[in-house]
Design a protein around this motif. Sequence first.
Motif, PDB file in Angstrom:
ATOM      1  N   VAL A  52       0.857  -1.185   0.000  1.00  0.00           N
ATOM      2  CA  VAL A  52       0.000   0.000   0.000  1.00  0.00           C
ATOM      3  C   VAL A  52       0.896   1.238   0.000  1.00  0.00           C
ATOM      4  O   VAL A  52       1.938   1.257   0.663  1.00  0.00           O
ATOM      5  CB  VAL A  52      -0.908   0.049   1.252  1.00  0.00           C
ATOM      6  CG1 VAL A  52      -1.854   1.258   1.193  1.00  0.00           C
ATOM      7  CG2 VAL A  52      -1.703  -1.216   1.401  1.00  0.00           C
ATOM      8  N   GLN A  96       0.010  -1.264  -6.799  1.00  0.00           N
ATOM      9  CA  GLN A  96      -0.484  -1.373  -5.432  1.00  0.00           C
ATOM     10  C   GLN A  96      -1.564  -0.320  -5.167  1.00  0.00           C
ATOM     11  O   GLN A  96      -1.561   0.759  -5.760  1.00  0.00           O
ATOM     12  CB  GLN A  96       0.654  -1.182  -4.427  1.00  0.00           C
ATOM     13  CG  GLN A  96       1.739  -2.246  -4.476  1.00  0.00           C
ATOM     14  CD  GLN A  96       2.906  -1.870  -5.367  1.00  0.00           C
ATOM     15  OE1 GLN A  96       2.727  -1.171  -6.364  1.00  0.00           O
ATOM     16  NE2 GLN A  96       4.101  -2.321  -5.015  1.00  0.00           N
ATOM     17  N   PRO A  97      -2.507  -0.607  -4.264  1.00  0.00           N
ATOM     18  CA  PRO A  97      -3.498   0.400  -3.891  1.00  0.00           C
ATOM     19  C   PRO A  97      -2.827   1.644  -3.310  1.00  0.00           C
ATOM     20  O   PRO A  97      -1.839   1.544  -2.571  1.00  0.00           O
ATOM     21  CB  PRO A  97      -4.345  -0.312  -2.829  1.00  0.00           C
ATOM     22  CG  PRO A  97      -4.151  -1.762  -3.091  1.00  0.00           C
ATOM     23  CD  PRO A  97      -2.739  -1.899  -3.585  1.00  0.00           C
ATOM     24  N   THR A  98      -3.368   2.796  -3.643  1.00  0.00           N
ATOM     25  CA  THR A  98      -2.846   4.073  -3.156  1.00  0.00           C
ATOM     26  C   THR A  98      -3.947   4.821  -2.412  1.00  0.00           C
ATOM     27  O   THR A  98      -5.107   4.811  -2.815  1.00  0.00           O
ATOM     28  CB  THR A  98      -2.314   4.939  -4.307  1.00  0.00           C
ATOM     29  OG1 THR A  98      -3.340   5.097  -5.299  1.00  0.00           O
ATOM     30  CG2 THR A  98      -1.088   4.300  -4.949  1.00  0.00           C
ATOM     31  N   ILE A  99      -3.557   5.481  -1.327  1.00  0.00           N
ATOM     32  CA  ILE A  99      -4.497   6.265  -0.516  1.00  0.00           C
ATOM     33  C   ILE A  99      -3.970   7.684  -0.401  1.00  0.00           C
ATOM     34  O   ILE A  99      -2.806   7.903  -0.047  1.00  0.00           O
ATOM     35  CB  ILE A  99      -4.645   5.678   0.906  1.00  0.00           C
ATOM     36  CG1 ILE A  99      -5.091   4.216   0.865  1.00  0.00           C
ATOM     37  CG2 ILE A  99      -5.629   6.509   1.729  1.00  0.00           C
ATOM     38  CD1 ILE A  99      -5.093   3.550   2.237  1.00  0.00           C
ATOM     39  N   CYS A 117      -5.130   8.968  -6.787  1.00  0.00           N
ATOM     40  CA  CYS A 117      -5.013   7.827  -5.880  1.00  0.00           C
ATOM     41  C   CYS A 117      -6.304   7.009  -5.924  1.00  0.00           C
ATOM     42  O   CYS A 117      -7.351   7.477  -6.353  1.00  0.00           O
ATOM     43  CB  CYS A 117      -4.737   8.310  -4.461  1.00  0.00           C
ATOM     44  SG  CYS A 117      -3.105   9.080  -4.253  1.00  0.00           S
ATOM     45  N   ASP A 118      -6.230   5.776  -5.444  1.00  0.00           N
ATOM     46  CA  ASP A 118      -7.382   4.880  -5.498  1.00  0.00           C
ATOM     47  C   ASP A 118      -8.431   5.210  -4.456  1.00  0.00           C
ATOM     48  O   ASP A 118      -9.631   5.039  -4.690  1.00  0.00           O
ATOM     49  CB  ASP A 118      -6.917   3.432  -5.317  1.00  0.00           C
ATOM     50  CG  ASP A 118      -5.915   3.021  -6.382  1.00  0.00           C
ATOM     51  OD1 ASP A 118      -6.189   3.268  -7.570  1.00  0.00           O
ATOM     52  OD2 ASP A 118      -4.862   2.473  -6.021  1.00  0.00           O
ATOM     53  N   LEU A 119      -8.001   5.648  -3.293  1.00  0.00           N
ATOM     54  CA  LEU A 119      -8.894   6.007  -2.202  1.00  0.00           C
ATOM     55  C   LEU A 119      -8.468   7.349  -1.638  1.00  0.00           C
ATOM     56  O   LEU A 119      -7.265   7.673  -1.634  1.00  0.00           O
ATOM     57  CB  LEU A 119      -8.882   4.947  -1.103  1.00  0.00           C
ATOM     58  CG  LEU A 119      -9.356   3.543  -1.495  1.00  0.00           C
ATOM     59  CD1 LEU A 119      -9.086   2.557  -0.362  1.00  0.00           C
ATOM     60  CD2 LEU A 119     -10.834   3.554  -1.844  1.00  0.00           C
ATOM     61  N   TRP A 193      -7.523   1.655   6.888  1.00  0.00           N
ATOM     62  CA  TRP A 193      -7.676   1.291   5.477  1.00  0.00           C
ATOM     63  C   TRP A 193      -6.392   0.689   4.933  1.00  0.00           C
ATOM     64  O   TRP A 193      -6.424  -0.308   4.211  1.00  0.00           O
ATOM     65  CB  TRP A 193      -8.086   2.509   4.659  1.00  0.00           C
ATOM     66  CG  TRP A 193      -9.536   2.871   4.788  1.00  0.00           C
ATOM     67  CD1 TRP A 193     -10.407   2.443   5.753  1.00  0.00           C
ATOM     68  CD2 TRP A 193     -10.283   3.721   3.917  1.00  0.00           C
ATOM     69  NE1 TRP A 193     -11.645   2.992   5.550  1.00  0.00           N
ATOM     70  CE2 TRP A 193     -11.603   3.773   4.437  1.00  0.00           C
ATOM     71  CE3 TRP A 193      -9.969   4.462   2.790  1.00  0.00           C
ATOM     72  CZ2 TRP A 193     -12.603   4.541   3.829  1.00  0.00           C
ATOM     73  CZ3 TRP A 193     -10.963   5.222   2.182  1.00  0.00           C
ATOM     74  CH2 TRP A 193     -12.265   5.252   2.693  1.00  0.00           C
ATOM     75  N   LEU A 197      -5.926  -3.084   3.395  1.00  0.00           N
ATOM     76  CA  LEU A 197      -5.418  -3.307   2.035  1.00  0.00           C
ATOM     77  C   LEU A 197      -4.138  -4.134   2.067  1.00  0.00           C
ATOM     78  O   LEU A 197      -3.937  -5.016   1.228  1.00  0.00           O
ATOM     79  CB  LEU A 197      -5.174  -1.971   1.342  1.00  0.00           C
ATOM     80  CG  LEU A 197      -6.422  -1.176   0.961  1.00  0.00           C
ATOM     81  CD1 LEU A 197      -6.037   0.240   0.543  1.00  0.00           C
ATOM     82  CD2 LEU A 197      -7.201  -1.867  -0.151  1.00  0.00           C
ATOM     83  N   LEU A 205      -5.834  -7.811  -5.896  1.00  0.00           N
ATOM     84  CA  LEU A 205      -6.128  -6.377  -5.769  1.00  0.00           C
ATOM     85  C   LEU A 205      -5.541  -5.593  -6.939  1.00  0.00           C
ATOM     86  O   LEU A 205      -6.184  -4.677  -7.463  1.00  0.00           O
ATOM     87  CB  LEU A 205      -5.585  -5.841  -4.442  1.00  0.00           C
ATOM     88  CG  LEU A 205      -6.244  -6.355  -3.167  1.00  0.00           C
ATOM     89  CD1 LEU A 205      -5.654  -5.646  -1.957  1.00  0.00           C
ATOM     90  CD2 LEU A 205      -7.756  -6.178  -3.199  1.00  0.00           C
ATOM     91  N   LYS A 209      -7.756  -3.381  -9.521  1.00  0.00           N
ATOM     92  CA  LYS A 209      -7.456  -1.967  -9.757  1.00  0.00           C
ATOM     93  C   LYS A 209      -7.265  -1.700 -11.243  1.00  0.00           C
ATOM     94  O   LYS A 209      -7.818  -0.733 -11.793  1.00  0.00           O
ATOM     95  CB  LYS A 209      -6.209  -1.576  -8.965  1.00  0.00           C
ATOM     96  CG  LYS A 209      -5.667  -0.191  -9.298  1.00  0.00           C
ATOM     97  CD  LYS A 209      -4.468   0.167  -8.436  1.00  0.00           C
ATOM     98  CE  LYS A 209      -3.847   1.487  -8.884  1.00  0.00           C
ATOM     99  NZ  LYS A 209      -2.803   1.967  -7.964  1.00  0.00           N
TER     100      LYS A 209
END
Length: 258
Positions: A52, A96-99, A117-119, A193, A197, A205, A209
């Motif tokens: 993440v 990778q997911p990004t916040i 970003c993703d979130l 979060w 993740l 994931l 995405k």
Amino acid sequence: MTDLETLVVDRDGPVLTVTLSRPERKNALDPQMAAELLELFRGVPQDGEVRVVVITGAGDAFCSGADLGATADTAHALVRMRDIHRVAQALHDVPQPTIARINGVAAGAGLNIALGCDLTVASTEARFSEIFARRGLSTDFGGAWLLPRLVGLHRAKELALLAEILPASEAERLGLVNRVVPPDELDAVVDEWARRLAAGPPIALAQTKQMLNQSVESSWETMLAAEGTAQAVNFSTADTVEAMSAFFEKREPTFEGR
């Protein structure tokens, strides 16, 4: 990475936190920051330990946009914009997911970094603006692509053409951010979060995405085919075997990304 002048990078297990750190300029994006972000975003996909990425700002701002007062870069404006857009593309390509942890003002390119970003989690004290028109400029850092997909075409035009400054509550209502929380709860929500993740199946994931990013430009048939390919990949991984075992054993799975 090389020695960083404008970023602070912290690693807490699988969570990489990147802090834009020019608080004296409200973390405005200058050529040095752009170069450091580009190197970092391009390196993240090769780091198998990172699951993440959290992006935030130092002090009381997220990012106030491009530093229009920066004078060190004498390159032509078109060359500078190509550099900026390489950064936007590199962020978009991070598997990778990004916040985005939005602690204060997010304006212009700074807002579009967050939207890339993703979130997005914002403090109630955050403020948002596609401020470009107030500076005699048109939107950049991917804003023309991101905005219509997040809020619809006419809302996107309203945000970009009028360049109003929005409170966090209005940004949440429009769909620019996922969650707005009091400042003293921001860290807890982002951390929770990020933890969830990081505990998830990395391969699955990343594929989800990628497919969601591609969906707005793809046909129904294309996305069904992509889903089939992704699931075939997932069923060949040890993580899916682990998930099935955990389900039948009534325990939480432990995913290793293989």
